[in-house]
Design a protein around this motif. Sequence first.
Motif, PDB file in Angstrom:
ATOM      1  N   ARG A  21       0.888  -1.165   0.000  1.00 44.48           N
ATOM      2  CA  ARG A  21       0.000   0.000   0.000  1.00 44.48           C
ATOM      3  C   ARG A  21       0.929   1.218   0.000  1.00 44.48           C
ATOM      4  NH1 ARG A  21      -5.351   0.955   2.115  1.00 44.48           N
ATOM      5  NH2 ARG A  21      -5.210  -0.839   3.535  1.00 44.48           N
ATOM      6  N   VAL A  22       0.811   2.046  -1.023  1.00 43.42           N
ATOM      7  CA  VAL A  22       1.710   3.181  -1.214  1.00 43.42           C
ATOM      8  C   VAL A  22       0.949   4.477  -0.940  1.00 43.42           C
ATOM      9  CG1 VAL A  22       3.235   4.372  -2.830  1.00 43.42           C
ATOM     10  CG2 VAL A  22       2.999   1.889  -2.950  1.00 43.42           C
TER      11      VAL A  22
ATOM     12  N   MET B  64      -7.712  -5.561   0.182  1.00 41.69           N
ATOM     13  CA  MET B  64      -7.036  -4.467   0.856  1.00 41.69           C
ATOM     14  C   MET B  64      -8.087  -3.588   1.533  1.00 41.69           C
ATOM     15  SD  MET B  64      -4.064  -1.938  -0.628  1.00 41.69           S
ATOM     16  CE  MET B  64      -2.912  -3.295  -0.834  1.00 41.69           C
ATOM     17  N   GLU B  65      -7.895  -3.361   2.822  1.00 45.10           N
ATOM     18  CA  GLU B  65      -8.885  -2.625   3.608  1.00 45.10           C
ATOM     19  C   GLU B  65      -9.021  -1.187   3.120  1.00 45.10           C
ATOM     20  OE1 GLU B  65      -9.765  -1.422   8.292  1.00 45.10           O
ATOM     21  OE2 GLU B  65      -7.852  -2.329   7.702  1.00 45.10           O
ATOM     22  N   HIS B  66     -10.271  -0.709   3.057  1.00 48.86           N
ATOM     23  CA  HIS B  66     -10.554   0.675   2.704  1.00 48.86           C
ATOM     24  C   HIS B  66     -10.897   1.459   3.965  1.00 48.86           C
ATOM     25  CE1 HIS B  66     -10.805   0.860  -1.809  1.00 48.86           C
ATOM     26  NE2 HIS B  66     -10.621  -0.429  -1.602  1.00 48.86           N
ATOM     27  N   PRO B  67     -10.671   2.757   3.969  1.00 50.03           N
ATOM     28  CA  PRO B  67     -10.975   3.558   5.156  1.00 50.03           C
ATOM     29  C   PRO B  67     -12.481   3.727   5.337  1.00 50.03           C
ATOM     30  CG  PRO B  67     -10.319   4.983   3.359  1.00 50.03           C
ATOM     31  CD  PRO B  67     -10.099   3.578   2.874  1.00 50.03           C
TER      32      PRO B  67
ATOM     33  N   LYS C 182      -7.353  17.013   1.700  1.00 52.93           N
ATOM     34  CA  LYS C 182      -7.470  15.822   2.531  1.00 52.93           C
ATOM     35  C   LYS C 182      -6.192  15.675   3.345  1.00 52.93           C
ATOM     36  CE  LYS C 182      -9.079  12.083   0.563  1.00 52.93           C
ATOM     37  NZ  LYS C 182      -9.127  10.819  -0.223  1.00 52.93           N
ATOM     38  N   THR C 183      -6.357  15.452   4.655  1.00 55.33           N
ATOM     39  CA  THR C 183      -5.190  15.348   5.537  1.00 55.33           C
ATOM     40  C   THR C 183      -5.002  13.962   6.133  1.00 55.33           C
ATOM     41  OG1 THR C 183      -6.536  16.138   7.394  1.00 55.33           O
ATOM     42  CG2 THR C 183      -5.288  17.797   6.138  1.00 55.33           C
ATOM     43  N   GLY C 184      -6.011  13.111   6.077  1.00 53.86           N
ATOM     44  CA  GLY C 184      -5.858  11.789   6.649  1.00 53.86           C
ATOM     45  C   GLY C 184      -6.979  10.862   6.258  1.00 53.86           C
ATOM     46  N   GLN C 185      -6.734   9.540   6.355  1.00 53.90           N
ATOM     47  CA  GLN C 185      -7.750   8.522   6.116  1.00 53.90           C
ATOM     48  C   GLN C 185      -7.819   7.615   7.344  1.00 53.90           C
ATOM     49  OE1 GLN C 185      -8.175   6.813   2.246  1.00 53.90           O
ATOM     50  NE2 GLN C 185      -6.722   8.213   1.288  1.00 53.90           N
ATOM     51  N   LEU C 186      -9.002   7.172   7.685  1.00 53.48           N
ATOM     52  CA  LEU C 186      -9.278   6.503   8.953  1.00 53.48           C
ATOM     53  C   LEU C 186      -9.603   5.040   8.734  1.00 53.48           C
ATOM     54  CD1 LEU C 186     -11.555   9.341  10.332  1.00 53.48           C
ATOM     55  CD2 LEU C 186      -9.095   9.084  10.676  1.00 53.48           C
ATOM     56  N   PHE C 187      -8.869   4.183   9.443  1.00 54.08           N
ATOM     57  CA  PHE C 187      -9.058   2.738   9.348  1.00 54.08           C
ATOM     58  C   PHE C 187      -9.322   2.168  10.742  1.00 54.08           C
ATOM     59  CE2 PHE C 187      -7.460   2.042   5.020  1.00 54.08           C
ATOM     60  CZ  PHE C 187      -6.747   3.223   4.799  1.00 54.08           C
ATOM     61  N   GLY C 188     -10.020   1.047  10.818  1.00 53.83           N
ATOM     62  CA  GLY C 188     -10.200   0.329  12.071  1.00 53.83           C
ATOM     63  C   GLY C 188     -11.049   1.084  13.074  1.00 53.83           C
TER      64      GLY C 188
ATOM     65  N   SER D 295      -4.148   4.398  11.011  1.00 61.51           N
ATOM     66  CA  SER D 295      -3.780   3.818   9.725  1.00 61.51           C
ATOM     67  C   SER D 295      -3.681   2.309   9.844  1.00 61.51           C
ATOM     68  CB  SER D 295      -2.433   4.380   9.256  1.00 61.51           C
ATOM     69  OG  SER D 295      -2.545   5.757   8.986  1.00 61.51           O
ATOM     70  N   ALA D 296      -4.197   1.609   8.840  1.00 64.06           N
ATOM     71  CA  ALA D 296      -4.138   0.148   8.839  1.00 64.06           C
ATOM     72  C   ALA D 296      -2.847  -0.328   8.203  1.00 64.06           C
ATOM     73  CB  ALA D 296      -5.326  -0.410   8.077  1.00 64.06           C
ATOM     74  N   GLY D 297      -2.427  -1.538   8.512  1.00 57.79           N
ATOM     75  CA  GLY D 297      -1.335  -2.169   7.803  1.00 57.79           C
ATOM     76  C   GLY D 297      -0.052  -2.319   8.576  1.00 57.79           C
TER      77      GLY D 297
END
Length: 868
Positions: free
Chosen positions: A650-651, A750-753, A846-852, A857-859
């Motif tokens: 994931r890049v 691959m998990e999405h936010p 956009k400043t961030g993406q939310l996972f979990g 961040s996931a991963g």
Amino acid sequence: MRDILGLIPKPSQYAGAEWNAVRKDLGAVDVRVALAFPDLYEVGMSYLGQKILYGLVNEEPGFYAERVFAPSVEAASVMREKGEKLATLETDTPLSELDAVGFHLTHELCYTNILYMLDLAGLPLRAADRAGYPLIMAGGGCVGDAEPVADFFDLMVLGDGEEVLPAILAQIRRAKAEGLSKQDLLFRLKDLSGVYVPSLFTPDPAGPGVVPVYPRYDRVDKAVVADLDAAYFPLAQISPCGKAVHDRLTLEIARGCTRGCRFCQAGMIYRPVRERSLTRIEGMLAAGLDNGGFEEVSLLSLSTGDFSALTSLFTAIVPRCGADQVAVSLPSLRAGTLSPGIMRQIAGIRRTGATMAPEAGSQRLRDVINKGVDEDEILSHAARLFGSGWQQVKLYFMIGLPTETEEDVRAIADLALKVLAKGAGAPRLQVTVAVSPFAPKPHTPFQWERQISLDEIHEKLDLLRSLLRPHHKIKCIHHVPEMSFLEGVFARGDRRLAAAVENAYRRGALFCSWSDHLRLEPWLAALAEEGLSPGEYLAGRDPDGPLPWDHLGVGVTKEYLLDERRKAFEGALTPDCRYHGCRACGVCGGFGFTAALPHGAKDVRPRLNREVPEWLDRDGSDGEDGARPVPAKAAPPEQGRLQHKAVRLRVWYAKQGPAIFLSQLELALIFERALRRARVMPSFSGGFHPLPLLSFGWALPVGVASLAEWFGIFLREPLTPEAFCRAVGPNLPAGLSITGALAMPLTGKMEHPWGEDFLLAASGGLTPDALWAAWREFLAAEQWPWSHTTKSGLKNDDVRRLALRAERLETGEIALRLDWREKYLNPLKLAAAISRAAPQEIRLTKTGQLFGESGESAGESAGEAFFY
């Protein structure tokens, strides 16, 4: 123009953010020129002439060449509304502030677009009304008879421009230092090879031509690059934003053609044939792919199949192309010149389209036009294509050629059916018959012939369609007859037509080479208003009379053209002078004939790799067509190897500055080419057209910046996240940067936010207080209905629950947290609706993406992580 990019369609095309675009310190530049292509970006970015001159000029530290294309009608409307002038892509400099603007004249239907661009730049249309700089120049194939637009240009360049344009810019630099007037500069420039100054000629009151103002400047002869191998060629070609019409690495392997087709203007005006050496082309290919990252390469010339060492060339380049899944395109092929070995190699990499150009259906008419190919060769070539795996073949024909009869038109259908029969049994077999009406062109043996009327064109097309209609595997397409009509009027026009061009522009005639824009009515009205008849220009000409282009010398003499015209009506063939002796056309010297061109010390002659072309040399035959065999080592990698998955990442990347105007589709191509430049090997999909296994998250709206975007990628060779970032990061265009990478499991989704963070700011006329007031009202509401249009129609949503947080910061910006678990909506449109503002009145980052569950961040637990 950059201030309005958010308001116009395809804004990335105006941002100047492409890879390999040249950026210079303007303080160190003496002369600036805009290379202007009078059509849309996606057309102009395919044109090799601009690429050559762009790179050549920018090699000189004191010169700066920038690019400009014709804006779309929609973009021009916004420009006029906002008071923006047409400007260059690289520096957003209005054209009126440059030293020179050079237009590429590639076809007659672009003439009103030239006026369109001058008008959008705020420049007077006619040269006589422009007192100072910039100099408005032109070059390209149409300069051989550009009298219909001569009044709009200060100067034109006839012939090869590589040596002439730098010389012109050097004289501009000198003139600026001396304070020379434009008229004095033009008088000085007239002495350069190939430079035509239209104001130094006036219309001849006794005929269609012109007369010189100065007796010693009564003729302009084309400029010639004698040795193409020694000429400049761009090794770092610009990678377009979005798909160009021909979006690929273009390698000019030869210039000129002496097959002698009597209808072909390019075959006459670009003589002699000059091939580049195999070593030079191999070097160009390697550097071009390394610098550009293209997934297709085109070996370009007027007749690529006639390249004397084509099989050897292919043998040399296939290993690199096969290993990197780079398709090879061979345009302008002739029947009998493409070996089965080459066909197999193309099919083994990526199979591009196959085309043949019989031009005429009957052998009698092919002899009239000196095509030099018979039916057996055409059918044999088709059989080889089908036998090598091609299932779709396109055949090019012309109608309306001199001496054509109804039987010749019927012969087109007969030949198409015979070609179709050669592919019997192929599951997706299709033969496309592409038909263009013939338009006589200057400097050809048919320049004196009549062009058939619109009614005659339609009658012939109706007949051909009726003959092919019962055959469902044959598709018939044709050039728009009205385009050919206009092309015929202006191809052999005189200076009187300048008024009609301007009149038609004022009536709205634009982008006339696009079928959805072409309207014949403005042109007919303009011609009538200027007292001109189309029939006068479409009629036959007296071979003993003057012609509007008699003062422009392209090398071939009128005597040679008249002799070829005589032989056409006799059905006599003229062999190719490359292999069958000089035909005394006038271009070359040193064969016992006097050259029509004043070459001076230049050694202008055919330059070939092989005295006998490989497709005629039976020694070392592969047993199929006499071509030399392609070694087994040239075979591309196995399909399984391309699909191997060694690493999954994931890049993370940022998208800022001019890159905010890139769409998701454009980003996919940009990253693929960055991988190629970095020599990072992605895994490919299977199937007929393998593609890199590259996937993106939610599409970021065009015009929105981001510090936290990502894509997923499989690599077929082991590579750490750190090594990936360090390799790919430097190969991204302006505004894009790699910020980190995570190693991910090879299997599973691959998990999405579930949500994203943004910064929202006021822009334009909107104040921060008004912006915050709108959001306070939104936050205080329990529900917020929003009606918005999607691809599936009008939607009504309650969007209040989508905003988890909105907090005003000390900077006046608003920090937002949006929750996409219920549904994903366009964040720019959503933010604009809540802000009660137009999208261009806000800035969203956009400043961030939310996972979990924790919103982190996931991963991290999936493997090694690396962040810049």
